[in-house]
Design an enzyme around this catalytic site. Sequence first.
Site, PDB file in Angstrom:
ATOM      1  N   LYS A 127       8.143   8.835  -1.402  1.00 12.50           N
ATOM      2  CA  LYS A 127       8.393   7.681  -0.533  1.00 12.50           C
ATOM      3  C   LYS A 127       7.891   6.405  -1.203  1.00 12.50           C
ATOM      4  O   LYS A 127       6.690   6.228  -1.375  1.00 12.50           O
ATOM      5  CB  LYS A 127       7.672   7.838   0.815  1.00 12.50           C
ATOM      6  CG  LYS A 127       8.179   6.814   1.817  1.00 12.50           C
ATOM      7  CD  LYS A 127       7.270   6.671   3.019  1.00 12.50           C
ATOM      8  CE  LYS A 127       6.157   5.676   2.805  1.00 12.50           C
ATOM      9  NZ  LYS A 127       6.592   4.303   2.543  1.00 12.50           N
ATOM     10  N   CYS A 164      -3.629  -3.880  -9.102  1.00 10.23           N
ATOM     11  CA  CYS A 164      -4.932  -3.287  -8.746  1.00 10.23           C
ATOM     12  C   CYS A 164      -5.971  -3.528  -9.840  1.00 10.23           C
ATOM     13  O   CYS A 164      -7.168  -3.491  -9.574  1.00 10.23           O
ATOM     14  CB  CYS A 164      -4.768  -1.796  -8.494  1.00 10.23           C
ATOM     15  SG  CYS A 164      -3.970  -0.962  -9.882  1.00 10.23           S
TER      16      CYS A 164
HETATM   17  P1  NAD Z   1      -0.681   0.741   1.402  1.00  5.65           P
HETATM   18  O1  NAD Z   1      -1.808   1.697   1.360  1.00  5.65           O
HETATM   19  O2  NAD Z   1      -0.495  -0.116   2.582  1.00  5.65           O
HETATM   20  O3  NAD Z   1       0.707   1.496   1.209  1.00  5.65           O
HETATM   21  C1  NAD Z   1       0.958   2.337   0.088  1.00  5.65           C
HETATM   22  C2  NAD Z   1       2.000   3.352   0.481  1.00  5.65           C
HETATM   23  O4  NAD Z   1       1.444   4.214   1.477  1.00  5.65           O
HETATM   24  C3  NAD Z   1       3.272   2.763   1.077  1.00  5.65           C
HETATM   25  O5  NAD Z   1       4.376   3.512   0.646  1.00  5.65           O
HETATM   26  C4  NAD Z   1       3.047   2.955   2.577  1.00  5.65           C
HETATM   27  O6  NAD Z   1       4.239   3.026   3.314  1.00  5.65           O
HETATM   28  C5  NAD Z   1       2.316   4.281   2.586  1.00  5.65           C
HETATM   29  N1  NAD Z   1       1.482   4.538   3.773  1.00  5.65           N
HETATM   30  C6  NAD Z   1       0.878   3.643   4.584  1.00  5.65           C
HETATM   31  N2  NAD Z   1       0.202   4.274   5.569  1.00  5.65           N
HETATM   32  C7  NAD Z   1       0.382   5.598   5.366  1.00  5.65           C
HETATM   33  C8  NAD Z   1      -0.071   6.770   6.031  1.00  5.65           C
HETATM   34  N3  NAD Z   1      -0.838   6.704   7.112  1.00  5.65           N
HETATM   35  N4  NAD Z   1       0.286   7.968   5.541  1.00  5.65           N
HETATM   36  C9  NAD Z   1       1.054   8.061   4.438  1.00  5.65           C
HETATM   37  N5  NAD Z   1       1.528   6.990   3.771  1.00  5.65           N
HETATM   38  C10 NAD Z   1       1.183   5.771   4.221  1.00  5.65           C
HETATM   39  O7  NAD Z   1      -0.831  -0.127   0.078  1.00  5.65           O
HETATM   40  P2  NAD Z   1       0.076  -1.345  -0.391  1.00  5.65           P
HETATM   41  O8  NAD Z   1      -0.290  -2.527   0.441  1.00  5.65           O
HETATM   42  O9  NAD Z   1       1.494  -0.911  -0.481  1.00  5.65           O
HETATM   43  O10 NAD Z   1      -0.434  -1.545  -1.896  1.00  5.65           O
HETATM   44  C11 NAD Z   1      -1.499  -2.348  -2.254  1.00  5.65           C
HETATM   45  C12 NAD Z   1      -2.727  -1.511  -2.513  1.00  5.65           C
HETATM   46  O11 NAD Z   1      -2.457  -0.534  -3.510  1.00  5.65           O
HETATM   47  C13 NAD Z   1      -3.879  -2.329  -3.047  1.00  5.65           C
HETATM   48  O12 NAD Z   1      -5.055  -1.928  -2.408  1.00  5.65           O
HETATM   49  C14 NAD Z   1      -3.917  -1.959  -4.516  1.00  5.65           C
HETATM   50  O13 NAD Z   1      -5.168  -2.117  -5.140  1.00  5.65           O
HETATM   51  C15 NAD Z   1      -3.507  -0.526  -4.472  1.00  5.65           C
HETATM   52  N6  NAD Z   1      -3.016  -0.082  -5.778  1.00  5.65           N
HETATM   53  C16 NAD Z   1      -3.781   0.790  -6.506  1.00  5.65           C
HETATM   54  C17 NAD Z   1      -3.348   1.194  -7.766  1.00  5.65           C
HETATM   55  C18 NAD Z   1      -4.163   2.117  -8.631  1.00  5.65           C
HETATM   56  O14 NAD Z   1      -3.634   2.595  -9.611  1.00  5.65           O
HETATM   57  N7  NAD Z   1      -5.409   2.382  -8.298  1.00  5.65           N
HETATM   58  C19 NAD Z   1      -2.129   0.718  -8.258  1.00  5.65           C
HETATM   59  C20 NAD Z   1      -1.396  -0.169  -7.482  1.00  5.65           C
HETATM   60  C21 NAD Z   1      -1.834  -0.559  -6.227  1.00  5.65           C
END
Ligand code: NAD
Length: 483
Positions: free
Chosen positions: A173, A282
């Site tokens: 997803k 990130c």
């Molecule tokens: P998010 O956690 O809001 O969403 C990420 C994904 O999870 C999306 O596809 C979302 O639909 C899904 N999601 C949300 N709630 C969920 C649930 N309860 N169960 C299952 N899936 C769920 O994050 P975002 O706002 O899309 O991305 C930004 C964040 O990602 C920042 O905190 C950033 O630091 C982090 N990030 C980390 C890395 C890394 O490699 N460590 C890389 C890129 C981004």
Amino acid sequence: MQRILNYINGQLVESASGACLDNFEPATGKVYSLVPDSNETDVDRAVAAAQCAFPEWSRTPAAKRSQILCRVAELIERDLERLALAECVDNGKPLTLARSLDIPRAATNLRFFGTAVLHTASECHPMDETALNYTLRKPRGIAGVISPWNLPLYLFTWKVAPALACGNTVVAKPSEITPMTAFLLSELCRQAGLPPGVLNIVHGRGQTAGAAIVRHPRINTIAFTGGTVTGREIARTAAPMFKKVGLELGGKNPNIIFADADSEVTVRESLRAAFANQGQICLCGSRVFVERPAYESFVERFVSAARTLRVGDPLEPDTDQGALVSAAHRDKVLSYLQLARDEGGTIRCGGGPAAPPNDRCRGGYFVEPTVITDLPVDCRVNREEIFGPVVTITPFTSEDEVVEYANGTDYGLSASLWTRDVARAHRVADRINSGTVWVNCWLLRDLRVPFGGMKSSGVGREGGQEAIRFFTEPKNVCVRVAE
Ligand code: NAD
């Protein structure tokens, strides 16, 4: 209006309920396509397809799997312009960045893991003359992959590629905010001859489609990249089901500059580390620490360089900063700028919404590149992930002090440090609690090294052999060889 479709069992299909979500173009604030608002039924269908495809895909010779994944990589390269444009429109990032970073890296991910599985080895532990123990690595079954919006195709393929290369089938997803390039990838997978059901892409919201993937009893591996709060929720659901979970989460990365570092390079690279992709990576260096003797001149040069960054229409070739990904995210970032003022910070440049660069972008989500000084190191702005074009600069006087500052958040994803003193570089790198430390560079990525975070930045390591270990199950075989 374009309708994005789910990719289930090799077919492009609407969500079971027919419901859709609006997909906004961040640069204009206008809806430009519709995304399936999938639910449990769609995930069930995707899992059924993945289960059906698993026996054959897991037995497909690695060379054949490799050939298909490398073919997908070639097709991404063939369609680079189309994909880069789609990512730019979907995400608000400059087209030049999508073209030079996001899309090429997606192709590299597929080729890297597609060929890595041709070079794996298995361990053997001989017990003197008595027995041989060898370890096979078997695909685990159906992997659930959930990815974020900041580097959409890059991070989606970062997990999908190793999962498939190892012989798993996948239900994935992408973020509902940036679904377009994963949708275009579905078509490329069909063209490359990926068998139906091997990769299934279900679009939709996290709380519905994402949560259904996490709790599905037939999905035994979850590879998640996203925010720390979401990661915690996923861990809570998956732990009692004994799923294998990899979490790549948020960061609040220190960028440490010693007075002996090359000042021109540090200003240039710290600017990139702070503001690349509008600060929505990130690994961005959002907390800059500068050794006292160099502090004033660094701040002055850094601020004047930040002022030259052109906030513009992401489609224009000379744009440095595009739009933030959504109105909600822009508002979150702006709320931190207010908090910085409340916490006593001095805004050296930026500090608010940026004027729309042209008529087309009148409703876009633009924020000025912002530099803040004079904040206490332990204030919220310096501890919480803002994930926008906002950087703080703080002076320090000793190695001990800056190590304490650097380690003073709940996060531990990456760090950069800049010095000409080799011994100091090794010493400080060793003391920083983060998964990656860059010395005299930023975001120089070798895909073979273990990648991931410490503390609230995540659990587990991926990249190279770590990813292959993550997506496979070791099976030990003990053969008695003595009479
Ligand atoms: P998010 O956690 O809001 O969403 C990420 C994904 O999870 C999306 O596809 C979302 O639909 C899904 N999601 C949300 N709630 C969920 C649930 N309860 N169960 C299952 N899936 C769920 O994050 P975002 O706002 O899309 O991305 C930004 C964040 O990602 C920042 O905190 C950033 O630091 C982090 N990030 C980390 C890395 C890394 O490699 N460590 C890389 C890129 C981004």
